[in-house]
Scaffold this motif. Structure first.
Motif, PDB file in Angstrom:
ATOM      1  N   ASN A 277      -7.744  97.118  63.308  1.00 12.36           N
ATOM      2  CA  ASN A 277      -9.023  96.415  63.451  1.00 12.36           C
ATOM      3  C   ASN A 277      -9.764  96.314  62.117  1.00 12.36           C
ATOM      4  OD1 ASN A 277      -9.152  95.809  66.329  1.00 12.36           O
ATOM      5  ND2 ASN A 277      -9.148  98.030  66.609  1.00 12.36           N
ATOM      6  N   PHE A 278      -9.022  96.545  61.006  1.00 15.53           N
ATOM      7  CA  PHE A 278      -9.513  96.344  59.637  1.00 15.53           C
ATOM      8  C   PHE A 278     -10.617  97.321  59.250  1.00 15.53           C
ATOM      9  CE2 PHE A 278      -8.650  92.036  61.550  1.00 15.53           C
ATOM     10  CZ  PHE A 278      -7.328  91.999  61.158  1.00 15.53           C
ATOM     11  N   ASN A 279     -10.509  98.551  59.765  1.00 12.55           N
ATOM     12  CA  ASN A 279     -11.466  99.597  59.402  1.00 12.55           C
ATOM     13  C   ASN A 279     -10.779 100.656  58.544  1.00 12.55           C
ATOM     14  OD1 ASN A 279     -13.718  98.545  60.850  1.00 12.55           O
ATOM     15  ND2 ASN A 279     -12.780  99.280  62.751  1.00 12.55           N
ATOM     16  N   MET A 280     -11.493 101.156  57.554  1.00 18.08           N
ATOM     17  CA  MET A 280     -10.968 102.177  56.653  1.00 18.08           C
ATOM     18  C   MET A 280     -11.784 103.460  56.800  1.00 18.08           C
ATOM     19  SD  MET A 280     -10.510 102.101  52.476  1.00 18.08           S
ATOM     20  CE  MET A 280     -12.247 102.320  52.041  1.00 18.08           C
ATOM     21  N   TYR A 281     -11.101 104.573  57.073  1.00 17.19           N
ATOM     22  CA  TYR A 281     -11.781 105.872  57.089  1.00 17.19           C
ATOM     23  C   TYR A 281     -12.029 106.314  55.652  1.00 17.19           C
ATOM     24  CZ  TYR A 281     -11.457 106.606  62.092  1.00 17.19           C
ATOM     25  OH  TYR A 281     -11.634 106.491  63.444  1.00 17.19           O
ATOM     26  N   THR A 282     -13.246 106.813  55.428  1.00 13.00           N
ATOM     27  CA  THR A 282     -13.643 107.168  54.065  1.00 13.00           C
ATOM     28  C   THR A 282     -14.048 108.625  53.900  1.00 13.00           C
ATOM     29  OG1 THR A 282     -15.933 106.487  54.519  1.00 13.00           O
ATOM     30  CG2 THR A 282     -14.434 104.814  53.587  1.00 13.00           C
ATOM     31  N   SER A 283     -14.555 109.256  54.967  1.00  8.97           N
ATOM     32  CA  SER A 283     -15.065 110.626  54.825  1.00  8.97           C
ATOM     33  C   SER A 283     -15.178 111.280  56.192  1.00  8.97           C
ATOM     34  CB  SER A 283     -16.437 110.610  54.138  1.00  8.97           C
ATOM     35  OG  SER A 283     -17.370 109.856  54.884  1.00  8.97           O
ATOM     36  N   PHE A 284     -15.592 112.528  56.190  1.00  9.04           N
ATOM     37  CA  PHE A 284     -15.836 113.259  57.427  1.00  9.04           C
ATOM     38  C   PHE A 284     -16.914 114.294  57.176  1.00  9.04           C
ATOM     39  CE2 PHE A 284     -12.614 115.648  55.149  1.00  9.04           C
ATOM     40  CZ  PHE A 284     -13.043 116.954  55.272  1.00  9.04           C
ATOM     41  N   ARG A 285     -17.482 114.783  58.263  1.00 11.53           N
ATOM     42  CA  ARG A 285     -18.425 115.905  58.168  1.00 11.53           C
ATOM     43  C   ARG A 285     -18.146 116.850  59.321  1.00 11.53           C
ATOM     44  NH1 ARG A 285     -23.863 114.344  61.212  1.00 11.53           N
ATOM     45  NH2 ARG A 285     -24.179 116.568  60.792  1.00 11.53           N
ATOM     46  N   PHE A 286     -18.279 118.141  59.031  1.00 13.81           N
ATOM     47  CA  PHE A 286     -18.117 119.193  60.036  1.00 13.81           C
ATOM     48  C   PHE A 286     -19.062 120.311  59.621  1.00 13.81           C
ATOM     49  CE2 PHE A 286     -16.035 122.769  62.173  1.00 13.81           C
ATOM     50  CZ  PHE A 286     -15.835 122.227  63.429  1.00 13.81           C
ATOM     51  N   LYS A 288     -23.008 122.568  60.916  1.00  8.48           N
ATOM     52  CA  LYS A 288     -23.700 123.126  62.077  1.00  8.48           C
ATOM     53  C   LYS A 288     -24.536 122.094  62.826  1.00  8.48           C
ATOM     54  CE  LYS A 288     -27.559 124.949  59.324  1.00  8.48           C
ATOM     55  NZ  LYS A 288     -28.263 126.202  58.948  1.00  8.48           N
ATOM     56  N   HIS A 289     -24.696 120.913  62.238  1.00  5.95           N
ATOM     57  CA  HIS A 289     -25.486 119.876  62.888  1.00  5.95           C
ATOM     58  C   HIS A 289     -24.637 118.831  63.589  1.00  5.95           C
ATOM     59  CE1 HIS A 289     -29.052 121.511  61.017  1.00  5.95           C
ATOM     60  NE2 HIS A 289     -28.472 121.443  59.836  1.00  5.95           N
ATOM     61  N   GLY A 290     -23.351 118.775  63.309  1.00  2.00           N
ATOM     62  CA  GLY A 290     -22.517 117.772  63.964  1.00  2.00           C
ATOM     63  C   GLY A 290     -21.193 117.551  63.271  1.00  2.00           C
ATOM     64  N   CYS A 291     -20.347 116.739  63.903  1.00  2.00           N
ATOM     65  CA  CYS A 291     -19.004 116.466  63.407  1.00  2.00           C
ATOM     66  C   CYS A 291     -18.737 114.967  63.511  1.00  2.00           C
ATOM     67  CB  CYS A 291     -17.949 117.194  64.225  1.00  2.00           C
ATOM     68  SG  CYS A 291     -18.251 118.951  64.454  1.00  2.00           S
ATOM     69  N   ALA A 292     -18.056 114.421  62.542  1.00  3.59           N
ATOM     70  CA  ALA A 292     -17.714 113.003  62.612  1.00  3.59           C
ATOM     71  C   ALA A 292     -16.677 112.655  61.563  1.00  3.59           C
ATOM     72  CB  ALA A 292     -18.953 112.141  62.404  1.00  3.59           C
ATOM     73  N   LEU A 293     -15.788 111.737  61.920  1.00  6.68           N
ATOM     74  CA  LEU A 293     -14.933 111.043  60.970  1.00  6.68           C
ATOM     75  C   LEU A 293     -15.558 109.671  60.764  1.00  6.68           C
ATOM     76  CD1 LEU A 293     -11.788 112.366  62.635  1.00  6.68           C
ATOM     77  CD2 LEU A 293     -11.868 112.213  60.154  1.00  6.68           C
ATOM     78  N   ILE A 294     -15.733 109.269  59.519  1.00  6.71           N
ATOM     79  CA  ILE A 294     -16.560 108.114  59.210  1.00  6.71           C
ATOM     80  C   ILE A 294     -15.683 106.974  58.686  1.00  6.71           C
ATOM     81  CG2 ILE A 294     -18.472 107.272  57.771  1.00  6.71           C
ATOM     82  CD1 ILE A 294     -19.285 110.378  57.684  1.00  6.71           C
ATOM     83  N   SER A 295     -15.830 105.796  59.302  1.00  7.17           N
ATOM     84  CA  SER A 295     -15.071 104.620  58.880  1.00  7.17           C
ATOM     85  C   SER A 295     -16.016 103.474  58.564  1.00  7.17           C
ATOM     86  CB  SER A 295     -14.080 104.194  59.964  1.00  7.17           C
ATOM     87  OG  SER A 295     -14.772 103.753  61.122  1.00  7.17           O
ATOM     88  N   VAL A 296     -15.505 102.497  57.818  1.00  7.35           N
ATOM     89  CA  VAL A 296     -16.293 101.314  57.464  1.00  7.35           C
ATOM     90  C   VAL A 296     -15.453 100.077  57.749  1.00  7.35           C
ATOM     91  CG1 VAL A 296     -17.621 102.516  55.692  1.00  7.35           C
ATOM     92  CG2 VAL A 296     -15.503 101.340  55.058  1.00  7.35           C
ATOM     93  N   PRO A 297     -16.086  98.972  58.150  1.00  7.60           N
ATOM     94  CA  PRO A 297     -15.363  97.698  58.297  1.00  7.60           C
ATOM     95  C   PRO A 297     -15.017  97.141  56.921  1.00  7.60           C
ATOM     96  CG  PRO A 297     -17.699  97.403  58.770  1.00  7.60           C
ATOM     97  CD  PRO A 297     -17.496  98.866  58.551  1.00  7.60           C
ATOM     98  N   PHE A 298     -13.736  97.111  56.607  1.00  7.31           N
ATOM     99  CA  PHE A 298     -13.293  96.859  55.240  1.00  7.31           C
ATOM    100  C   PHE A 298     -13.750  95.497  54.715  1.00  7.31           C
ATOM    101  CE2 PHE A 298     -10.262  95.693  51.939  1.00  7.31           C
ATOM    102  CZ  PHE A 298     -10.215  96.852  51.182  1.00  7.31           C
ATOM    103  N   ARG A 332     -31.383 116.204  54.551  1.00  9.85           N
ATOM    104  CA  ARG A 332     -30.602 115.044  54.154  1.00  9.85           C
ATOM    105  C   ARG A 332     -29.420 115.473  53.285  1.00  9.85           C
ATOM    106  NH1 ARG A 332     -35.918 113.475  54.147  1.00  9.85           N
ATOM    107  NH2 ARG A 332     -36.383 111.580  55.342  1.00  9.85           N
ATOM    108  N   PHE A 333     -28.261 114.882  53.558  1.00 11.24           N
ATOM    109  CA  PHE A 333     -27.085 115.137  52.726  1.00 11.24           C
ATOM    110  C   PHE A 333     -26.122 113.964  52.873  1.00 11.24           C
ATOM    111  CE2 PHE A 333     -26.111 116.845  56.871  1.00 11.24           C
ATOM    112  CZ  PHE A 333     -24.792 116.497  57.094  1.00 11.24           C
ATOM    113  N   THR A 334     -25.204 113.861  51.944  1.00 14.13           N
ATOM    114  CA  THR A 334     -24.210 112.787  51.961  1.00 14.13           C
ATOM    115  C   THR A 334     -22.819 113.399  52.083  1.00 14.13           C
ATOM    116  OG1 THR A 334     -25.612 111.403  50.554  1.00 14.13           O
ATOM    117  CG2 THR A 334     -23.281 110.811  50.708  1.00 14.13           C
ATOM    118  N   PRO A 335     -22.095 113.080  53.176  1.00 19.56           N
ATOM    119  CA  PRO A 335     -20.727 113.607  53.296  1.00 19.56           C
ATOM    120  C   PRO A 335     -19.873 113.165  52.117  1.00 19.56           C
ATOM    121  CG  PRO A 335     -21.466 112.644  55.372  1.00 19.56           C
ATOM    122  CD  PRO A 335     -22.484 112.276  54.338  1.00 19.56           C
ATOM    123  N   LEU A 336     -19.079 114.069  51.593  1.00 18.32           N
ATOM    124  CA  LEU A 336     -18.240 113.747  50.454  1.00 18.32           C
ATOM    125  C   LEU A 336     -17.108 112.821  50.886  1.00 18.32           C
ATOM    126  CD1 LEU A 336     -17.943 117.213  48.690  1.00 18.32           C
ATOM    127  CD2 LEU A 336     -19.278 115.229  47.936  1.00 18.32           C
TER     128      LEU A 336
END
Length: 442
Positions: A277-286, A288-298, A332-336
């Protein structure tokens, strides 16, 4: 385990890159230890894709050509595709084709189950009618009080299990007994019906993936029946998030106290579906506030003149996360971003094009995004497991995940030290903690 798509499996065989890159086509194959990008020796591949016809079952792929001494592949049996109608079920002939393909290609293989997830969409009704011509399904429902469609799923799964056990070739693959069920009652009836089959392990499907009270109840049943202590492998089908994966590590550590050789795995198709579906995973976070794998529409962030590498694009698109709680200052923080091997070798312009006045990802780009996404998932789950070992206080884990982890550990401890009744009582008390993941998923 990455659940490989059928098209990706053909890379280097019947599918080929259309242009040259700074890596060889064969390097996209992460199962190959010689890949110059990255090697990951585990995958799931479904006979429902690879063996949907007799001709398809003979095709060469990265799975058929792998080094079986250096890789582990789990074969799914095609029950999902049968219920979706992409494979016509022809009784023993279908069982034969699926079994033989898995024996030739997989180290561990699912029994050919009929998933209860197909009941609500109406996909089971035709099989219920087929199996009930002599009143068998009606009689089963009268006996166990469960729906005809559920009993049709169970009945056909038992027929398929009979075929597998009677016709398997010893030593060719390890068979996993698949457990289905949408409720505790359905799960328990299914387990009691299939537990007598002499297979090498278990697979949890359907609601078991996220309703951990069901999973724990069945694991306690297996312990009580002496089956958990003998199982070689347990697999959880279709997991795409970090939180359940953390709990699977908890389960593995607990079960290995009395079965040191057992393996536990799960699979996800998200790296491949997202790329398709033309999405690229770029980062993740894990944290104490939450978890997510982060993708963007390429395509939305690309141009045909964009000379950035995929890794540079990921860094540029990193978004700040804001955590706000009542009565506290916002955090505030930015997942690497995750740097991948292929992301350092491919530029944005190399995998996009203008077509029909729209910017699109090329076919080559889809294969490349698949490889990128698999490596992001690999690194995310590796970081998760490092956290399991390196942070004894679990204070970088969401509270609900930490609570479920402790509940699982205490339930197993109660079973070993205090007996079956105490562990069941504790499971009942902890069910709300264990099923929060199912509620989030629904």
């Amino acid at each position: 385990m990455p659940a490989i798509s059928s098209n990706f499996a053909k890379i280097g065989h019947s599918q080929h890159l259309k242009r040259n890159f700074s890596f060889a086509e064969k390097d996209l194959n992460f199962l190959d230890p010689a890949s110059t990008l990255f090697h990951y020796p585990y995958a799931l591949y479904s006979a429902g894709q690879a063996a949907r016809t007799d001709g398809a079952a003979q095709q060469i792929s990265i799975v058929s050509q792998r080094d079986r001494n250096r890789t582990t592949v789990i074969g799914d049996s095609g029950g999902f595709q049968i219920q979706q109608g992409t494979i016509k079920f022809e009784g023993d002939a279908t069982c034969e084709r699926m079994l033989r393909w898995m024996e030739d290609h997989a180290d561990y293989s699912m029994s050919l189950d009929f998933p209860t997830g197909g009941i609500s969409p109406g996909n089971v009704a035709m099989h219920t009618a087929r199996l009930d011509t002599q009143g068998k399904i009606t009689a089963m429902s009268a006996t166990n009080g469960l729906s005809p469609d559920y009993n049709a799923c169970l009945s056909q799964s038992l027929l398929n299990l009979d075929y597998f056990v009677q016709n398997r070739r010893p030593g060719k693959t390890n068979l996993l007994n698949v457990l289905q069920g949408r409720t505790e009652r359905e799960s328990k009836v299914w387990y009691d019906a299939v537990k007598g089959y002499p297979l090498e392990g278990w697979a949890f499907a359907g609601t078991h993936q996220s309703a951990f009270s069901l999973t724990m109840a069945r694991l306690l049943d297996m312990y009580d029946d002496g089956l958990l202590q003998k199982a070689k492998w347990i697999h959880f089908l279709g997991i795409s998030t970090l939180e359940p994966a953390y709990l699977f590590t908890t389960l593995l550590r607990c079960v290995r106290r009395y079965n040191p050789e057992i393996g536990i795995s799960f699979d996800t198709s998200s790296p491949f579906l997202s790329a398709a579906n033309f999405n690229m995973y770029t980062s993740f976070r894990f944290d104490k506030h939450g978890c997510a794998l982060i993708s963007v529409p390429f395509a939305e962030h690309s141009s045909t003149g964009d000379t950035r590498t995929l890794n540079k694009m990921g860094r540029d698109l990193a978004k700040e996360v804001t955590i706000a709680r009542d009565g506290t200052l916002a955090m505030r923080f930015t997942p690497l971003p995750v740097a991948t091997a292929i992301g350092s070798k491919v530029t944005v312009a190399e995998i996009c094009e203008m077509r029909d006045n729209r910017l699109r990802v090329t076919t080559d780009g889809v294969w490349i995004l698949m490889n990128n996404n698999v490596e992001v998932f690999k690194k995310a789950f590796e970081a998760l497991n490092r956290s399991f070992d390196e942070n004894a206080l679990d204070d970088d884990v969401p509270v609900h995940v930490r609570a479920a982890k402790i509940a699982i550990e205490k339930i197993f401890e109660a079973r070993v030290l205090k007996g079956a009744v105490a562990s069941r009582d504790l499971l009942q008390e902890c069910s709300a903690l264990l099923d929060v993941f199912a509620e989030a998923r629904n």
